[in-house]
Design a protein around this motif. Sequence first.
Motif, mmCIF file in Angstrom:
data_model
loop_
_atom_site.group_PDB
_atom_site.id
_atom_site.type_symbol
_atom_site.label_atom_id
_atom_site.label_comp_id
_atom_site.label_asym_id
_atom_site.label_seq_id
_atom_site.Cartn_x
_atom_site.Cartn_y
_atom_site.Cartn_z
ATOM 1 N N PRO A 41 0.797 -1.234 0.000
ATOM 2 C CA PRO A 41 0.000 0.000 0.000
ATOM 3 C C PRO A 41 0.826 1.280 0.000
ATOM 4 O O PRO A 41 0.321 2.336 -0.386
ATOM 5 N N ALA A 42 2.076 1.231 0.444
ATOM 6 C CA ALA A 42 2.900 2.446 0.515
ATOM 7 C C ALA A 42 3.784 2.623 -0.711
ATOM 8 O O ALA A 42 4.601 3.544 -0.751
ATOM 9 N N THR A 43 3.642 1.769 -1.716
ATOM 10 C CA THR A 43 4.521 1.798 -2.879
ATOM 11 C C THR A 43 3.746 2.210 -4.123
ATOM 12 O O THR A 43 2.628 1.741 -4.348
ATOM 13 N N SER A 44 4.352 3.081 -4.903
ATOM 14 C CA SER A 44 3.780 3.439 -6.201
ATOM 15 C C SER A 44 4.921 3.654 -7.182
ATOM 16 O O SER A 44 5.956 4.232 -6.829
ATOM 17 N N ALA A 45 4.752 3.166 -8.385
ATOM 18 C CA ALA A 45 5.745 3.301 -9.454
ATOM 19 C C ALA A 45 7.112 2.783 -9.034
ATOM 20 O O ALA A 45 8.137 3.282 -9.489
ATOM 21 N N GLY A 46 7.141 1.775 -8.154
ATOM 22 C CA GLY A 46 8.404 1.153 -7.778
ATOM 23 C C GLY A 46 9.116 1.791 -6.605
ATOM 24 O O GLY A 46 10.154 1.293 -6.158
ATOM 25 N N LEU A 47 8.591 2.906 -6.047
ATOM 26 C CA LEU A 47 9.257 3.613 -4.948
ATOM 27 C C LEU A 47 8.310 3.673 -3.750
ATOM 28 O O LEU A 47 7.141 4.046 -3.890
ATOM 29 N N ARG A 48 8.830 3.307 -2.574
ATOM 30 C CA ARG A 48 7.994 3.277 -1.365
ATOM 31 C C ARG A 48 8.127 4.588 -0.603
ATOM 32 O O ARG A 48 9.219 5.114 -0.397
ATOM 33 N N ARG A 49 6.969 5.077 -0.130
ATOM 34 C CA ARG A 49 6.949 6.287 0.674
ATOM 35 C C ARG A 49 7.352 5.991 2.109
ATOM 36 O O ARG A 49 7.400 4.827 2.535
ATOM 37 N N ALA A 50 7.590 7.039 2.887
ATOM 38 C CA ALA A 50 7.886 6.907 4.318
ATOM 39 C C ALA A 50 6.571 6.708 5.052
ATOM 40 O O ALA A 50 5.973 7.641 5.592
ATOM 41 N N ALA A 51 6.079 5.488 5.041
ATOM 42 C CA ALA A 51 4.777 5.179 5.633
ATOM 43 C C ALA A 51 4.817 3.791 6.244
ATOM 44 O O ALA A 51 5.573 2.919 5.802
ATOM 45 N N ALA A 52 4.005 3.592 7.272
ATOM 46 C CA ALA A 52 3.907 2.292 7.926
ATOM 47 C C ALA A 52 2.439 1.956 8.143
ATOM 48 O O ALA A 52 1.591 2.849 8.312
ATOM 49 N N ILE A 53 2.127 0.671 8.134
ATOM 50 C CA ILE A 53 0.745 0.214 8.298
ATOM 51 C C ILE A 53 0.344 0.341 9.765
ATOM 52 O O ILE A 53 1.010 -0.197 10.656
ATOM 53 N N ALA A 54 -0.759 1.062 10.001
ATOM 54 C CA ALA A 54 -1.278 1.206 11.365
ATOM 55 C C ALA A 54 -2.406 0.225 11.641
ATOM 56 O O ALA A 54 -2.556 -0.266 12.773
ATOM 57 N N ALA A 55 -3.207 -0.082 10.634
ATOM 58 C CA ALA A 55 -4.344 -0.985 10.821
ATOM 59 C C ALA A 55 -4.774 -1.533 9.468
ATOM 60 O O ALA A 55 -4.539 -0.906 8.430
ATOM 61 N N VAL A 56 -5.397 -2.708 9.493
ATOM 62 C CA VAL A 56 -5.937 -3.337 8.286
ATOM 63 C C VAL A 56 -7.339 -3.827 8.590
ATOM 64 O O VAL A 56 -7.552 -4.552 9.573
ATOM 65 N N GLU A 57 -8.299 -3.429 7.770
ATOM 66 C CA GLU A 57 -9.658 -3.938 7.869
ATOM 67 C C GLU A 57 -9.996 -4.652 6.566
ATOM 68 O O GLU A 57 -9.548 -4.240 5.490
ATOM 69 N N LEU A 58 -10.758 -5.741 6.671
ATOM 70 C CA LEU A 58 -11.118 -6.540 5.507
ATOM 71 C C LEU A 58 -12.616 -6.518 5.282
ATOM 72 O O LEU A 58 -13.397 -6.672 6.237
ATOM 73 N N ASP A 59 -12.995 -6.333 4.039
ATOM 74 C CA ASP A 59 -14.399 -6.383 3.642
ATOM 75 C C ASP A 59 -14.522 -7.448 2.565
ATOM 76 O O ASP A 59 -13.859 -7.365 1.530
ATOM 77 N N ALA A 60 -15.344 -8.474 2.805
ATOM 78 C CA ALA A 60 -15.419 -9.619 1.897
ATOM 79 C C ALA A 60 -16.824 -9.801 1.350
ATOM 80 O O ALA A 60 -17.821 -9.594 2.052
ATOM 81 N N ASP A 61 -16.887 -10.192 0.083
ATOM 82 C CA ASP A 61 -18.127 -10.620 -0.558
ATOM 83 C C ASP A 61 -18.089 -12.141 -0.561
ATOM 84 O O ASP A 61 -17.279 -12.742 -1.279
ATOM 85 N N MET A 62 -18.940 -12.762 0.240
ATOM 86 C CA MET A 62 -18.850 -14.216 0.368
ATOM 87 C C MET A 62 -20.202 -14.828 0.693
ATOM 88 O O MET A 62 -21.106 -14.169 1.204
ATOM 89 N N GLU A 63 -20.319 -16.118 0.351
ATOM 90 C CA GLU A 63 -21.481 -16.930 0.705
ATOM 91 C C GLU A 63 -21.030 -18.003 1.685
ATOM 92 O O GLU A 63 -20.016 -18.670 1.454
ATOM 93 N N GLN A 64 -21.795 -18.171 2.759
ATOM 94 C CA GLN A 64 -21.475 -19.184 3.764
ATOM 95 C C GLN A 64 -22.734 -19.990 4.073
ATOM 96 O O GLN A 64 -23.425 -19.729 5.062
ATOM 97 N N PRO A 65 -23.037 -20.991 3.233
ATOM 98 C CA PRO A 65 -24.205 -21.831 3.522
ATOM 99 C C PRO A 65 -24.062 -22.508 4.888
ATOM 100 O O PRO A 65 -22.969 -22.598 5.455
#
Length: 686
Positions: free
Chosen positions: A225-249
């Motif tokens: 997430p902190a990389t674009s065009a091959g170069l990484r910014r001075a950034a660190a991951i603080a949190a990750v949330e997941l949103d899923a489209d799924m079926e669970q019979p």
Amino acid sequence: MTQTPTRPARATQTTATTTQRLTLAIEEAFERAGHVRAVRYDDERGGVAIDNRMLIEDDGPGIGGDAGWQRRNRAPLELVAGRRQLRKILHIENATPHTAHLVARGRHQNTRGESAVGRMAGDGLMITLNGTRLDGSGEVDAGLLKSGDNELIITCPADRPHLVKYARAADIIADDPARADRPRRSFRSVDGGRTWEPIDGELMLRLHLIQHASRAELISPVLEPATSAGLRRAAAIAAVELDADMEQPEGTSIELTVRTGTTPAYDAATWSDWRPAGRVAAPGQAFVQWRACLSTRDGRVTPLLRGVTASVALEEAPAAAWARGLAVRSAHNADVRCTGLEFVHEDFNHARLAALRSKYHLDDVVAGAGSELERFVRLRNWVANQWSWDPPVDHYPAWDADEILQRRQGFCVQFAIVYLQACLSLGHPARFVFGYHPGPDGGHEVVEVWSGEFDKWVLMDPNVNEHYVDPDSNTPLGMLEVHERMIRRYYPAGRTITIANRPAEPLGIEDIATCRGLDLAPSARQELDLAPSKWPRWAKWGVIRMVPRSDFYSREHPLPRVQGANWDWPHYLVWEGAQADPGDAYRYRRITRRRADWNWSLNHVRFDAAPGDEPGAVDVQLATVTPGFETFEVRENDGAWRAEAARFTWRLRRGGNRLEMRTRNVAGVTGAASHIELDYRADAVR
């Protein structure tokens, strides 16, 4: 082998928080996955599901061939006729299939060669399953199966005797020692079924269940997430949330977790453990993966994952002032395609490979080659001229190039083994592949070699001394490419690949051209006017398969017995495209349509580049999957290549800067290069 730096990335000073939403189409996530186990892509429903192919067998590790040309090394046969009957027990842990298919091998006593016993009902053969007679088609009513032991009884009239193939117990245990403690499950009776005695081995009767596994796993590719065009910014991951489209019979579930790390490929030393989505405790994490664990309590039902979006909160620090003078001109950061096959590569340092290279002067064979492809072709030409095609009717040799070269005997299998191990001795990853075109002309065994020059697997046929190219670009083709081009021509309009649909005579193909002998280009653009008596070799690959290892010197087993006399070993990787005849794969357990399972990548460099604190200094991290990895090599601004650590500082000059990165293995073979080009304008910084 995965190589990543072990020193964590530098921490950043947080000044602002931004959010990146990272969404991969689920089919792309499946193909580019960092790992897959027991999952498949459901084309009709548009999502990832639990795989539904399950093989039940006891004979597989030791089964051999009963080809008519074999004078020795033939698979044993059990007679069934009149009061002489056969009994087979197949154990199923949890029987909940949609459908099931019986696979058996044998033949009428008065015929030569193999045939499918389960399809011979019209010749007096009768098979019952748990007391119910089967119709002989091979299809099994799923309602007849039960959890635990399932009993098959084979009978036929005395005047129409049949022979059923089986694997000797010693051969089964040699290939799979873990089966030594299994109870005997194959029996014979000579008194019409009143009494039974165990056979010294296991009859080749298998059940292929269309039944979902209880658990499956899909790990996403590494997200940056902190990389674009091959170069990484001075950034660190603080949190990750997941949103899923799924079926669970009911009775199914999908569990989503994440892990984060400081390196561009997973390494236990630099990545976290799996955990629920949420805040990230460790500092300096810049890379993330998500994992979906799918499960079911009923083999007839599967959950479905249609998509996952990762919302990544990034703590952004101010970029170093000097970095404002940086601009990316171009970048190629090689993708790492992973197979779910768990292919085992031979050790390039193995003493027997070194002895093979020395004894047969293989360096002299390829000396003077102007390219890697020419190196492959010269080596193939040498192998092709070591002996004339001669089936091993009396002695079937080991998977050992030296033994084969001493005997100077063999058919396509032995040519392929010699070529494969010759390639390995020179440091080129190679694999044993084969296939056949349904019909009367049998199959063929060949080799694919990983080419750094073309960054792909390329097909080499050392028996007939050929390889195949795209006629417009002269780029060598891999087996899957040849297969798919042949299928488009021979089976148009989506026809199934069967004997009934096979063309009556060979057809030329405009996008396959043949290079023979030492030729690096085809002598003619293509073979469009083919005589009916001469089918081209590339027409063999209507069905393709692979032996999932090349370490034949490091381990004698597991391997198929008498390869080429039969293809009943259940552990091949089987490619099953959309036009495949489903019944063709029922005797196997590893079946795939995932392209990365066949065409995975090797010797790539995945890099991470980020501006450092010091003006003109870029922190670089490298990662790879390279069999026999020795070192990374880098080249700056068209200078000389030099060995480099997995983490280093790249010092820029004013103006244009180019960094190339590649791998080198222990045999000195280098991989395809990744690169990044930067403009550095020191005067742009105020």
